[in-house]
Design an enzyme around this catalytic site. Structure first.
Site, mmCIF file in Angstrom:
data_model
loop_
_atom_site.group_PDB
_atom_site.id
_atom_site.type_symbol
_atom_site.label_atom_id
_atom_site.label_comp_id
_atom_site.label_asym_id
_atom_site.label_seq_id
_atom_site.Cartn_x
_atom_site.Cartn_y
_atom_site.Cartn_z
ATOM 1 N N SER A 25 -36.380 29.951 20.987
ATOM 2 C CA SER A 25 -35.703 29.840 22.287
ATOM 3 C C SER A 25 -36.287 30.788 23.313
ATOM 4 O O SER A 25 -36.339 32.001 23.089
ATOM 5 C CB SER A 25 -34.219 30.203 22.165
ATOM 6 O OG SER A 25 -33.575 29.384 21.259
ATOM 7 N N HIS A 56 -34.108 16.498 23.934
ATOM 8 C CA HIS A 56 -35.542 16.760 23.882
ATOM 9 C C HIS A 56 -35.797 17.812 22.801
ATOM 10 O O HIS A 56 -35.738 19.003 23.021
ATOM 11 C CB HIS A 56 -36.089 17.197 25.244
ATOM 12 C CG HIS A 56 -35.321 18.308 25.876
ATOM 13 N ND1 HIS A 56 -35.578 19.629 25.591
ATOM 14 C CD2 HIS A 56 -34.278 18.303 26.737
ATOM 15 C CE1 HIS A 56 -34.738 20.382 26.276
ATOM 16 N NE2 HIS A 56 -33.938 19.603 26.968
ATOM 17 N N HIS A 78 -32.309 22.945 15.125
ATOM 18 C CA HIS A 78 -31.559 23.950 14.379
ATOM 19 C C HIS A 78 -30.558 23.300 13.426
ATOM 20 O O HIS A 78 -30.055 22.205 13.678
ATOM 21 C CB HIS A 78 -30.784 24.857 15.345
ATOM 22 C CG HIS A 78 -31.652 25.644 16.278
ATOM 23 N ND1 HIS A 78 -32.151 25.114 17.440
ATOM 24 C CD2 HIS A 78 -32.105 26.926 16.210
ATOM 25 C CE1 HIS A 78 -32.878 26.041 18.054
ATOM 26 N NE2 HIS A 78 -32.874 27.141 17.331
ATOM 27 N N TYR A 80 -27.519 24.042 13.154
ATOM 28 C CA TYR A 80 -26.218 23.837 13.804
ATOM 29 C C TYR A 80 -26.144 22.560 14.636
ATOM 30 O O TYR A 80 -25.073 22.134 15.032
ATOM 31 C CB TYR A 80 -25.823 25.047 14.670
ATOM 32 C CG TYR A 80 -26.793 25.402 15.790
ATOM 33 C CD1 TYR A 80 -26.923 24.603 16.915
ATOM 34 C CD2 TYR A 80 -27.554 26.555 15.717
ATOM 35 C CE1 TYR A 80 -27.809 24.928 17.936
ATOM 36 C CE2 TYR A 80 -28.436 26.898 16.723
ATOM 37 C CZ TYR A 80 -28.562 26.078 17.834
ATOM 38 O OH TYR A 80 -29.437 26.405 18.834
ATOM 39 N N GLU A 81 -27.279 21.923 14.877
ATOM 40 C CA GLU A 81 -27.237 20.719 15.716
ATOM 41 C C GLU A 81 -26.619 19.537 14.977
ATOM 42 O O GLU A 81 -25.855 18.776 15.561
ATOM 43 C CB GLU A 81 -28.640 20.381 16.216
ATOM 44 C CG GLU A 81 -29.129 21.446 17.191
ATOM 45 C CD GLU A 81 -30.517 21.170 17.733
ATOM 46 O OE1 GLU A 81 -30.769 20.060 18.214
ATOM 47 O OE2 GLU A 81 -31.356 22.086 17.656
ATOM 48 N N ALA A 108 -35.628 34.120 18.831
ATOM 49 C CA ALA A 108 -34.864 35.117 19.576
ATOM 50 C C ALA A 108 -33.748 35.578 18.642
ATOM 51 O O ALA A 108 -33.171 34.769 17.927
ATOM 52 C CB ALA A 108 -34.280 34.498 20.833
ATOM 53 N N MET A 203 -30.173 32.335 14.268
ATOM 54 C CA MET A 203 -29.717 31.009 13.830
ATOM 55 C C MET A 203 -30.856 30.070 13.444
ATOM 56 O O MET A 203 -30.667 28.850 13.450
ATOM 57 C CB MET A 203 -28.888 30.368 14.953
ATOM 58 C CG MET A 203 -27.745 31.222 15.483
ATOM 59 S SD MET A 203 -26.884 30.414 16.845
ATOM 60 C CE MET A 203 -25.899 31.783 17.493
ATOM 61 N N SER A 204 -32.017 30.611 13.134
ATOM 62 C CA SER A 204 -33.148 29.712 12.833
ATOM 63 C C SER A 204 -34.069 30.334 11.790
ATOM 64 O O SER A 204 -33.667 31.233 11.039
ATOM 65 C CB SER A 204 -33.944 29.439 14.115
ATOM 66 O OG SER A 204 -34.633 30.609 14.541
ATOM 67 N N ASN A 227 -30.776 40.886 22.555
ATOM 68 C CA ASN A 227 -29.477 41.547 22.795
ATOM 69 C C ASN A 227 -29.110 42.406 21.604
ATOM 70 O O ASN A 227 -29.626 42.209 20.506
ATOM 71 C CB ASN A 227 -28.379 40.473 22.981
ATOM 72 C CG ASN A 227 -28.303 39.513 21.788
ATOM 73 O OD1 ASN A 227 -29.109 38.580 21.679
ATOM 74 N ND2 ASN A 227 -27.362 39.762 20.906
ATOM 75 N N HIS A 239 -25.729 32.319 25.426
ATOM 76 C CA HIS A 239 -27.059 31.717 25.295
ATOM 77 C C HIS A 239 -27.863 31.943 26.577
ATOM 78 O O HIS A 239 -29.089 32.053 26.540
ATOM 79 C CB HIS A 239 -26.937 30.227 24.978
ATOM 80 C CG HIS A 239 -28.247 29.587 24.616
ATOM 81 N ND1 HIS A 239 -29.065 30.079 23.612
ATOM 82 C CD2 HIS A 239 -28.893 28.514 25.127
ATOM 83 C CE1 HIS A 239 -30.152 29.329 23.525
ATOM 84 N NE2 HIS A 239 -30.088 28.376 24.429
HETATM 85 N N1 HPA Z 1 -26.874 36.274 17.118
HETATM 86 C C1 HPA Z 1 -27.388 35.116 16.648
HETATM 87 N N2 HPA Z 1 -28.418 34.501 17.196
HETATM 88 C C2 HPA Z 1 -28.994 35.097 18.265
HETATM 89 C C3 HPA Z 1 -28.511 36.303 18.806
HETATM 90 C C4 HPA Z 1 -27.392 36.929 18.194
HETATM 91 O O1 HPA Z 1 -26.912 37.999 18.599
HETATM 92 N N3 HPA Z 1 -29.306 36.601 19.873
HETATM 93 C C5 HPA Z 1 -30.222 35.602 19.957
HETATM 94 N N4 HPA Z 1 -30.048 34.694 19.004
#
Ligand code: HPA
Length: 268
Positions: A25, A56, A78, A80-81, A108, A203-204, A227, A239
């Protein structure tokens, strides 16, 4: 060879790429450094996944970076999709089918460590598949019992560290913990993650690493920290924040990856 691999070889990759990359991402900015020759959307490639959410799913690009041919998957599907941990299997099978032996994964992620701030790049040294899911569930061949002891290739990882060093870029190293998403973690879950030995959460990547090892690919992976994880600061996660922050560390990761190619880390 899968139908997808045949399609890609014929249209995009008469020359075998040195490495395949799946970009996370907000990390598509690597493509800006690539001399792009051709591309194909997932929708055009036989058997490739379609994104349930955004419509997409992604694109496969052929280009040159650091003087080498590369295959870039921009955008991933992903877990989760659609609840399918094996969603990326056709993509990784096609990469293996093209005879590419090395896969670079980026994502990310949230930092669990006070000393690893947003903007940092973290080489993934190991993972925890905390979602409980596995993309090889239902696979019948004996090779489903895939070894994961050195899932993140020590030599490729050393090559990533060397490239960062020659650029004078700091790079962290740590354990990535896979949560299913799409909701973010709770502060209690982040305290648990820290206790269990995680450095970053996301998440990936993990299902792709498992699939890549199943298909015999060597894997190198890096997180861009967007973050501090839930509960570490006063603010709620979003997000939008991930997407806004990713290019910051992403630009540094892009230079590291280009230098890895130029320094021959992916050469046979
Ligand atoms: N948690 C899960 N997935 C993420 C995060 C997070 O804090 N930041 C970016 N992707």
């Amino acid at each position: 060879m899968s139908e997808a691999a045949g399609y890609l070889r014929e249209r995009l990759f008469p020359e075998r790429p040195a490495v395949a990359m799946i970009l996370g991402s907000g990390l598509g900015n690597l493509v800006e450094r690539v001399a792009v020759d051709a591309g194909a959307p997932f929708a055009a490639i036989p058997g490739f996944p379609q994104s349930a959410v955004s419509g997409h799913a992604g694109e496969v690009v052929s280009g040159r970076l650091g003087g080498k041919r590369v295959l870039i998957v921009s955008g991933r599907v992903h877990y989760y999709e659609g609840g399918n941990a094996a969603a990326m299997r056709p993509v990784i099978e096609a990469i293996a089918g093209l005879g590419i032996g090395k896969l670079l994964l980026t994502n990310a992620a949230g930092s669990v460590r006070e000393d690893m701030a947003p903007g940092a790049v973290m080489a993934i040294e190991d993972h925890i598949a905390f979602s409980g899911m596995n993309p090889l569930i239902g696979e019948v061949s004996e090779s489903r019992f895939t070894g994961m002891t050195a899932a993140y290739d020590p030599d490729l990882r050393a090559g990533m560290a060397r490239a960062a060093k020659s650029l004078g870029e700091p790079i962290a190293s740590g354990v990535y913990m896979w949560f299913s998403g799409p909701s973010f973690e709770t502060p209690a879950e982040i305290r648990m993650a820290r206790t269990l030995g995680a450095d970053a959460v996301g998440m990936s990547t993990v299902p792709e690493t498992i699939l890549a090892r199943f298909f015999g690919l060597r894997v190198v992976a890096a997180s861009v920290i967007t973050n501090f994880a839930a509960g570490m600061t006063g603010s709620e996660l979003s997000h939008a924040e991930t997407k806004a922050m990713a290019p910051k560390g992403g630009a540094r990761l892009s230079r590291i990856v280009e230098t890895m190619l130029a320094e021959g880390v992916f050469d046979d």
